[in-house]
Design an enzyme around this catalytic site. Structure first.
Site, short mmCIF file in Angstrom:
data_model
loop_
_atom_site.label_atom_id
_atom_site.label_comp_id
_atom_site.label_asym_id
_atom_site.label_seq_id
_atom_site.Cartn_x
_atom_site.Cartn_y
_atom_site.Cartn_z
N GLU A 218 65.26 27.11 57.81
CA GLU A 218 64.05 26.63 58.47
C GLU A 218 63.91 25.11 58.46
O GLU A 218 63.35 24.52 59.38
CB GLU A 218 62.80 27.25 57.82
CG GLU A 218 62.63 28.73 58.08
CD GLU A 218 63.35 29.65 57.09
OE1 GLU A 218 64.23 29.17 56.33
OE2 GLU A 218 63.01 30.84 57.07
N ALA B 207 62.91 34.54 62.21
CA ALA B 207 61.75 34.69 63.09
C ALA B 207 62.17 34.25 64.48
O ALA B 207 63.11 33.47 64.65
CB ALA B 207 60.62 33.83 62.57
N GLU C 272 64.51 36.89 54.48
CA GLU C 272 63.23 37.24 53.84
C GLU C 272 62.93 38.72 54.00
O GLU C 272 62.41 39.37 53.09
CB GLU C 272 62.12 36.36 54.42
CG GLU C 272 62.31 34.89 54.03
CD GLU C 272 61.44 33.93 54.81
OE1 GLU C 272 61.56 33.91 56.06
OE2 GLU C 272 60.63 33.21 54.22
N GLY D 180 63.75 34.37 58.40
CA GLY D 180 62.99 35.61 58.26
C GLY D 180 63.88 36.83 58.04
O GLY D 180 63.44 37.82 57.45
N1 CO8 Z 1 64.92 33.21 67.48
C1 CO8 Z 1 65.06 33.41 68.80
N2 CO8 Z 1 66.23 33.62 69.41
C2 CO8 Z 1 67.34 33.61 68.65
C3 CO8 Z 1 67.28 33.41 67.26
C4 CO8 Z 1 66.01 33.21 66.66
N3 CO8 Z 1 65.85 33.05 65.34
N4 CO8 Z 1 68.56 33.44 66.76
C5 CO8 Z 1 69.36 33.65 67.81
N5 CO8 Z 1 68.63 33.74 68.97
C6 CO8 Z 1 69.12 33.98 70.32
C7 CO8 Z 1 69.79 32.72 70.89
O1 CO8 Z 1 68.81 31.82 71.39
C8 CO8 Z 1 70.66 33.31 71.96
O2 CO8 Z 1 69.85 33.60 73.09
P1 CO8 Z 1 70.42 33.35 74.59
O3 CO8 Z 1 71.56 34.33 74.71
O4 CO8 Z 1 69.24 33.70 75.45
O5 CO8 Z 1 70.86 31.94 74.64
C9 CO8 Z 1 71.10 34.64 71.37
O6 CO8 Z 1 70.16 34.94 70.33
C10 CO8 Z 1 72.48 34.58 70.74
O7 CO8 Z 1 72.48 33.48 69.84
P2 CO8 Z 1 73.73 32.51 69.68
O8 CO8 Z 1 74.39 32.30 71.00
O9 CO8 Z 1 73.27 31.29 68.95
O10 CO8 Z 1 74.66 33.42 68.75
P3 CO8 Z 1 75.80 32.98 67.72
O11 CO8 Z 1 76.44 34.25 67.30
O12 CO8 Z 1 76.63 31.89 68.29
O13 CO8 Z 1 74.98 32.34 66.47
C11 CO8 Z 1 73.27 32.31 64.78
C12 CO8 Z 1 74.16 33.16 65.68
C13 CO8 Z 1 74.08 31.50 63.78
C14 CO8 Z 1 72.38 33.30 64.03
C15 CO8 Z 1 72.42 31.34 65.63
O14 CO8 Z 1 71.84 32.08 66.70
C16 CO8 Z 1 71.27 30.69 64.87
O15 CO8 Z 1 71.50 29.71 64.15
N6 CO8 Z 1 70.04 31.20 65.03
C17 CO8 Z 1 68.84 30.64 64.44
C18 CO8 Z 1 68.78 30.88 62.96
C19 CO8 Z 1 67.53 30.28 62.39
O16 CO8 Z 1 67.27 29.10 62.46
N7 CO8 Z 1 66.69 31.13 61.78
C20 CO8 Z 1 65.46 30.73 61.19
C21 CO8 Z 1 64.35 30.98 62.12
S1 CO8 Z 1 62.80 30.35 61.54
C22 CO8 Z 1 62.28 31.51 60.46
O17 CO8 Z 1 62.86 32.53 60.30
C23 CO8 Z 1 60.99 31.22 59.79
C24 CO8 Z 1 60.42 32.48 59.17
C25 CO8 Z 1 59.07 32.31 58.73
C26 CO8 Z 1 58.10 32.11 59.83
C27 CO8 Z 1 56.79 32.43 59.30
C28 CO8 Z 1 55.68 31.93 60.21
C29 CO8 Z 1 54.34 32.10 59.55
#
Ligand code: CO8
Length: 256
Positions: free
Chosen positions: A130, A64, A110, A107
């Site tokens: 998460e 998400a 999921e 997500g």
């Molecule tokens: N949301 C928003 N932006 C994101 C996300 C995300 N989930 N993942 C990556 N990005 C963005 C980064 O902020 C970055 O943006 P910017 O260039 O502006 O700084 C860009 O994408 C590139 O990301 P990275 O530089 O981190 O890229 P890497 O290749 O180094 O790493 C990863 C990739 C490992 C995927 C890393 O980005 C990461 O760990 N991302 C987050 C993963 C995460 O925690 N996911 C869970 C999210 S919460 C969720 O999904 C809950 C779902 C249910 C919600 C239901 C609500 C009711």
């Protein structure tokens, strides 16, 4: 602003590409609503026999959109029933294959689990991180992952937030096939095209019956399956499929 998804058609197969590569395909409301709205008419289209959902090489979807969610209050999340529209995607009845390359986290994992099958590139990484953000999975992860891989692996992934690679995901039963990354789409499309040659009514019934196995007890599930099986004898595809076998010729299904 770029469209959040790209839809392409190859005969009876619809390829859906998540299109926020710079944000690792983070699933914001625009992606969710566009997927639900744009795929609904294709789901009803008898000319569409299978969906393939894919992301980019680096990320199927990294979860998400954390930036969209970060400042929300409980009241906003609850009253808007935030993310409820994902149920519209999950409820699509046309077979759908998730072609996962790179990260499928939160997500993203999921979303892949809302599909009928997951084909994983050997680069794929799955996880429910998460807990690291102070929350828990919210798009079905605690439920679907547990049904698909069992409590032991689901607890491990959800409580530690660690990632598992494609080989582990296949061993756990999450993934149907692991494929070399450069062959992922070729193989996903070939499977989708095969599925799309079958009658859509039978394909929908097959996936509906398999899905019920996750929800019903064995006895009710077997009766549900048998009633659907009986119902398919009202279709011309049943007549055609069986006649073609007996006449030793390829069948030509219409979905009717
Ligand atoms: N949301 C928003 N932006 C994101 C996300 C995300 N989930 N993942 C990556 N990005 C963005 C980064 O902020 C970055 O943006 P910017 O260039 O502006 O700084 C860009 O994408 C590139 O990301 P990275 O530089 O981190 O890229 P890497 O290749 O180094 O790493 C990863 C990739 C490992 C995927 C890393 O980005 C990461 O760990 N991302 C987050 C993963 C995460 O925690 N996911 C869970 C999210 S919460 C969720 O999904 C809950 C779902 C249910 C919600 C239901 C609500 C009711």
């Amino acid at each position: 602003m770029d469209h959040p998804i790209i839809i392409e058609r190859q005969d009876r197969v619809v390829i859906v590409t998540l299109n926020r590569p710079a944000a690792r395909n983070a699933l914001n409301s625009a992606v969710m609503l566009t997927l639900a709205d744009d795929l609904a008419p294709l789901d009803r289209d008898p000319g569409v026999g299978c969906f393939v959902i894919r992301g980019s090489e680096k990320a199927f979807a990294a979860g998400a959109d954390i930036k969209e969610m970060a400042d929300k209050t409980f009241a906003e999340m609850y009253t808007q029933d935030f993310f409820a529209a994902w149920e519209r995607f999950a409820a699509l009845r046309t077979p759908k294959i998730a072609a996962v390359s790179g990260y499928a986290l939160g997500g993203g994992c999921e979303l892949a689990m809302m599909c009928d099958m997951i084909f994983a590139a050997d680069t794929a990484m799955f996880g429910q991180p998460e807990i690291k953000l102070g929350v828990i999975p919210g798009m079905g992860g605690t439920q679907r992952l547990t049904k698909l891989v069992g409590k032991a692996k689901a607890m491990d992934l959800i409580l530690t937030g660690r990632m598992m690679d494609a080989a582990e995901a296949e061993r756990a039963g999450l993934v149907s096939r692991v494929i070399a990354a450069d062959k992922l789409m070729e193989e996903a499309l070939a499977a989708a095209q095969t599925i799309a040659t079958y009658g859509k009514t039978a394909a929908m019934a097959a996936r509906e019956a398999v899905d019920r196995a996750l929800e019903l007890g064995l006895r009710e599930g077997i009766v549900f399956e048998r009633r659907l099986f009986h119902a398919l004898f009202a279709t011309s595809d049943q007549t055609e499929g069986m006649a073609a076998f007996i006449e030793k010729r390829p069948p030509s299904f219409t979905g009717k």
